[in-house]
Scaffold this motif. Structure first.
Motif, PDB file in Angstrom:
ATOM      1  N   GLY A   1       0.792  -1.194   0.068  1.00 13.16           N
ATOM      2  CA  GLY A   1       0.100   0.089   0.008  1.00 13.16           C
ATOM      3  C   GLY A   1       0.780   1.109   0.024  1.00 13.16           C
ATOM      4  N   HIS A   2       0.534   2.261   0.954  1.00 11.17           N
ATOM      5  CA  HIS A   2       1.040   3.281   0.843  1.00 11.17           C
ATOM      6  C   HIS A   2       1.473   4.034   2.106  1.00 11.17           C
ATOM      7  N   ASN A   3       0.698   3.796   3.298  1.00 10.76           N
ATOM      8  CA  ASN A   3       0.854   4.963   4.290  1.00 10.76           C
ATOM      9  C   ASN A   3       1.871   4.315   5.475  1.00 10.76           C
ATOM     10  N   PRO A   4       2.836   5.007   5.815  1.00 10.50           N
ATOM     11  CA  PRO A   4       3.835   4.631   6.770  1.00 10.50           C
ATOM     12  C   PRO A   4       3.085   4.648   8.054  1.00 10.50           C
ATOM     13  N   ILE A   5       2.121   5.586   8.382  1.00 13.17           N
ATOM     14  CA  ILE A   5       1.364   5.557   9.685  1.00 13.17           C
ATOM     15  C   ILE A   5       0.951   4.343  10.241  1.00 13.17           C
ATOM     16  N   LEU A   6       0.798   3.458   9.247  1.00  9.59           N
ATOM     17  CA  LEU A   6       0.216   2.000   9.588  1.00  9.59           C
ATOM     18  C   LEU A   6       1.690   1.029   9.658  1.00  9.59           C
ATOM     19  N   SER A   7       2.441   1.117   8.626  1.00 11.71           N
ATOM     20  CA  SER A   7       3.416   0.076   8.334  1.00 11.71           C
ATOM     21  C   SER A   7       4.710   0.226   9.225  1.00 11.71           C
ATOM     22  N   GLU A   8       4.995   1.506   9.627  1.00  7.70           N
ATOM     23  CA  GLU A   8       6.056   1.561  10.399  1.00  7.70           C
ATOM     24  C   GLU A   8       5.720   0.753  11.716  1.00  7.70           C
ATOM     25  N   LEU A   9       4.706   1.116  12.189  1.00 10.10           N
ATOM     26  CA  LEU A   9       4.246   0.336  13.554  1.00 10.10           C
ATOM     27  C   LEU A   9       4.396  -1.234  13.376  1.00 10.10           C
ATOM     28  N   VAL A  10       3.914  -1.354  12.345  1.00  8.08           N
ATOM     29  CA  VAL A  10       3.867  -3.207  12.157  1.00  8.08           C
ATOM     30  C   VAL A  10       5.328  -3.705  12.057  1.00  8.08           C
ATOM     31  N   VAL A  11       6.201  -2.829  11.513  1.00  2.00           N
ATOM     32  CA  VAL A  11       7.625  -3.215  11.752  1.00  2.00           C
ATOM     33  C   VAL A  11       8.183  -3.374  12.871  1.00  2.00           C
ATOM     34  N   ASP A  12       7.806  -2.378  13.806  1.00  4.33           N
ATOM     35  CA  ASP A  12       8.106  -2.380  15.177  1.00  4.33           C
ATOM     36  C   ASP A  12       7.637  -3.616  15.698  1.00  4.33           C
ATOM     37  N   ALA A  13       6.346  -3.891  15.471  1.00  6.87           N
ATOM     38  CA  ALA A  13       5.438  -5.165  16.335  1.00  6.87           C
ATOM     39  C   ALA A  13       6.267  -6.431  15.799  1.00  6.87           C
ATOM     40  N   ALA A  14       6.453  -6.463  14.570  1.00  4.61           N
ATOM     41  CA  ALA A  14       7.338  -7.598  13.975  1.00  4.61           C
ATOM     42  C   ALA A  14       8.434  -7.884  14.856  1.00  4.61           C
ATOM     43  N   ARG A  15       9.219  -6.626  15.064  1.00  6.31           N
ATOM     44  CA  ARG A  15      10.643  -7.028  15.757  1.00  6.31           C
ATOM     45  C   ARG A  15      10.254  -7.463  17.260  1.00  6.31           C
ATOM     46  N   ARG A  16       9.345  -6.875  17.811  1.00  4.65           N
ATOM     47  CA  ARG A  16       8.934  -7.121  19.238  1.00  4.65           C
ATOM     48  C   ARG A  16       8.534  -8.757  19.227  1.00  4.65           C
ATOM     49  N   LEU A  17       7.835  -8.879  18.373  1.00  2.00           N
ATOM     50  CA  LEU A  17       7.368 -10.470  18.329  1.00  2.00           C
ATOM     51  C   LEU A  17       8.265 -11.534  17.787  1.00  2.00           C
TER      52      LEU A  17
END
Ligand code: BF8
Ligand code: SF4
Length: 666
Positions: free
Chosen positions: A276-292
């Motif tokens: 998609g296009h929107n970092p407001i979502l994807s930046e957080l998902v990358v953080d979440a992936a690192r945490r999990l």
């Protein structure tokens, strides 16, 4: 009898080879062969099934604006040379083009609004998962906008900057949008004022264009197209807001090394594709992936591998070095590797077909926006207030998907290439500043004035299956680089270059002409990133075209001329989306000769064609070059660059010989 094709071992045996002309990406080709073996349908098949396409639609002379229609203009049929209401071909073509521009501007500006609201709420302390990452950029933006920054905290300033951004969406009652007005040259400001095309509100410009192109409204094609340019500048404004405020929230990109193409999908990892296009979502998902990551390991995987698709992929690559897997035309093929456990999508350029493809695999499609739902997909109502909680839930869905894989259906092409990305405008300026810290942009303009470089080209835009996937992009860049043009890229064009290795340091030796090689060599010697410099500079996603447009503005200011005199061209070799129409039109208003490699729907009116290619030139200095042959398109871009650099040199000589006053009259 056709030759047998064996892919990835004996599992995939086909007697129906895919057409090699469909793509020049070897990984995509391998997957298309795989899809053919499995009898699975792709966007490439559906394109073929839609041909031949309707000639009225292709020419732009089908009007569906009122339900008395559709009206199709047929000059050879008495009475049908106009629509039922009497609309001429030129009115219909102009209205259709204008509505594309309005559509594109809606996409980009809504994205920018999201960034502005997120920054405002972050500054107000309502979003615990977000923070102001780049305060330096925030203060620079505030300074540009004329906001008093002295003594204010980052949060206070961010609130003012975000509020000012949101004002650009409302009706500014005749006052131009500040994100446009403060980022262009003095000359453009005067031109837009004189021609009355500076938008005084993004939403207003879009609504007025839709209104003005309704049944029984504007019939004058020049007026329609020029008002479309106002909306294209509203598009620019929204894109610039998106880029600037995303940098403030998540950081301004810096050079980074990564890899691209389907070979970045790793069989032993939980693979989470973000599209998609929107970092407001994807930046957080990358953080979440690192945490999990540990949860993924507990599920038997080696960890979590996030890969990007389309412009969200570009955003994540630029800021986080996340791998880039696919662009617009190869998004389905990523799922067909059988190793994508979840594909998370936000907004724009998401083919609804991904759900149907995913049905043949274990892949979970996750939608996240209330304006993007795909039947049969998982939907998470993503809200910034609970961003991390939602992001973690989505990542856990991907982890759950890992156990559901069918090993028999996994086939990952090995192709991948090194990518040097992260070239924000700030990173480019830092690079030039290594050679000349006082006047960094002069490093570029002097190289053009001395003839070392012939100019700069921004290659932007999509994939369009009317041509071979990625071929237009690659041909144009190789041709320009060979002829000493500095190429910068965004959007799916940038993904094409990343996948093909044109953003690796090795590609400089392979493809750069002597002048470009010398120029890049000088930058490298002065202190480029340790991993080297690429042939093509990745400037980001589609909204980040404003980074490349800002470079043109800086070059104009350095040269002491307005933008239409700068040897800088733009090209969208595989334009597809409405957004490409609005970006291209904005480029024309800003003074770029703008090549489009797919014929837009305007050939039904000679008059509109002339406005786009000639009248725009006379009025704005920028103009469209329509050419579907990439080699010939590249030649036209080179001649546009040569004409401008020749004039610049003549101007310089005149200034030296007769003084600046005489030279200023050109
Ligand atoms: O905004 S380049 S196909 S992904 S529209 Fe879409 Fe075109 Fe790709 Fe990015 Ni831009
Ligand atoms: Fe036909 Fe005019 Fe209606 Fe368009 S607006 S569909 S040309 S009647």
């Amino acid at each position: 009898m056709s030759e047998e094709i064996i892919l990835g071992g004996p599992r995939y045996v086909s007697k129906r080879p895919a057409d090699p002309k469909r793509t020049c990406d070897p990984a995509a080709m391998e997957m298309l062969e795989c899809a053919a073996c499995r009898g699975e349908q792709t966007v490439f098949d559906r394109y073929a099934a839609q041909t031949p396409q309707c000639p009225f639609g292709l020419a732009g002379i089908c009007c569906r604006i009122c339900i008395q229609g559709p009206c199709r203009i047929n000059p050879k049929r008495p009475g049908a040379e106009k629509g039922i209401c009497g609309a001429h071909d030129y009115t219909i073509v102009a209205r259709n083009v204008a509505r594309y521009v309005a559509g594109g501007a809606s996409c980009h500006s809504d994205h920018g609004r999201h960034a502005a609201v997120a920054l405002l709420h972050t500054a107000e302390g309502k979003l615990p998962d977000y923070k102001i990452t780049d305060e330096t950029k925030l203060r620079r933006i505030a300074g540009r906008l004329g906001l008093e920054a002295e003594g204010k905290t980052a949060a206070e300033l961010a609130k003012e900057v975000a509020t000012e951004a949101l004002r650009d969406y409302n009706d500014r009652m005749g006052e131009p949008c500040s994100w446009l007005d403060t980022t262009i040259t003095e000359g453009r400001r005067a031109k837009f004022k004189h021609c009355d095309i500076a938008p005084d509100g993004i939403d207003k410009a879009i609504v007025q264009l839709i209104h003005g192109t309704a049944m029984g409204m504007d019939a004058d094609p020049v007026n329609i197209i020029f008002r479309a340019l106002r909306t294209a500048l509203a598009d620019y404004t929204g894109m610039h807001i998106a880029t600037d405020l995303t940098d403030v929230l998540f950081g301004t990109p810096e050079p980074v090394i990564s890899e691209a193409n389907l070979g970045v999908i790793k069989p032993e990892y939980v693979n989470l594709a973000i599209h998609g296009h929107n970092p407001i979502l994807s930046e957080l998902v990358v953080d979440a992936a690192r945490r999990l990551d540990d949860e993924a390991k507990a599920a038997g995987a080696a960890g979590i591998n996030v890969v990007g698709v389309c412009c969200t992929g570009n955003e994540l690559l630029m800021r986080q070095g996340v791998y880039l897997a696919a662009n617009q035309s190869s998004q389905e093929l990523a799922i067909m590797t059988g190793a994508i456990d979840a594909m998370l999508v936000d907004i724009q350029c998401i083919q609804p077909s991904i759900r149907a493809v995913a049905e043949c695999y274990h892949t979970k499609i996750i939608t996240t926006s209330d304006i993007v739902k795909i039947p049969g997909s998982y939907h998470f109502d993503f809200r910034e207030e609970k961003a991390m909680e939602t992001a973690e839930a989505m990542v856990r869905l991907a982890i759950a998907g890992y156990a559901e894989r069918n090993p028999e259906r996994i086939h990952i092409p090995e192709h991948k290439c090194t990518v040097i990305a992260g070239w924000s405008l700030e990173a480019m300026i830092d690079l030039f500043a290594k050679v000349n810290p006082e006047r960094p942009v002069s490093v570029l303009t002097d190289a053009i004035l001395s003839g070392e470089l012939r100019g700069v080209c921004l290659v932007a835009g999509c994939n369009n299956l009317k041509g071979s996937h990625d071929e237009g992009h690659l041909t144009i860049a190789k041709e320009l680089a060979k002829n000493d043009v500095l190429v910068v890229a965004t959007g799916c064009a940038a993904v094409a270059y990343a996948k093909a290795g044109l953003m690796s340091p090795q590609s400089v030796d392979q493809y750069a002409g002597p002048g470009l090689k010398a120029f890049l060599g000088r930058l490298a010697a002065a202190g480029s990133p340790e991993f080297g410099l690429p042939l093509v500079f990745h400037m980001g996603s589609c909204v980040d075209n404003t980074r490349a447009e800002d470079l043109m503005t800086l070059m104009a200011n350095e040269l002491g001329v307005d933008t239409p005199k700068v040897p800088y061209v733009a090209s969208a070799p595989e334009a597809m989306h409405e957004k490409a129409m609005s970006i291209g039109s904005g480029c024309v208003a800003l003074g770029f000769p703008t090549h489009v490699g797919v014929m837009p729907h305007i050939e039904g009116s000679q008059l509109v064609y002339g406005i786009a290619t000639q009248i725009a030139h006379d009025v704005y200095g920028g103009y469209f070059i329509f050419d579907t042959d990439p080699e010939s398109g590249a030649r036209k871009l080179l001649s546009a660059l040569d004409y401008r650099s020749w004039k610049l040199r003549v101007h310089r000589q005149a200034a030296e010989r007769y003084g600046t006053a005489a030279a200023a009259s050109w």
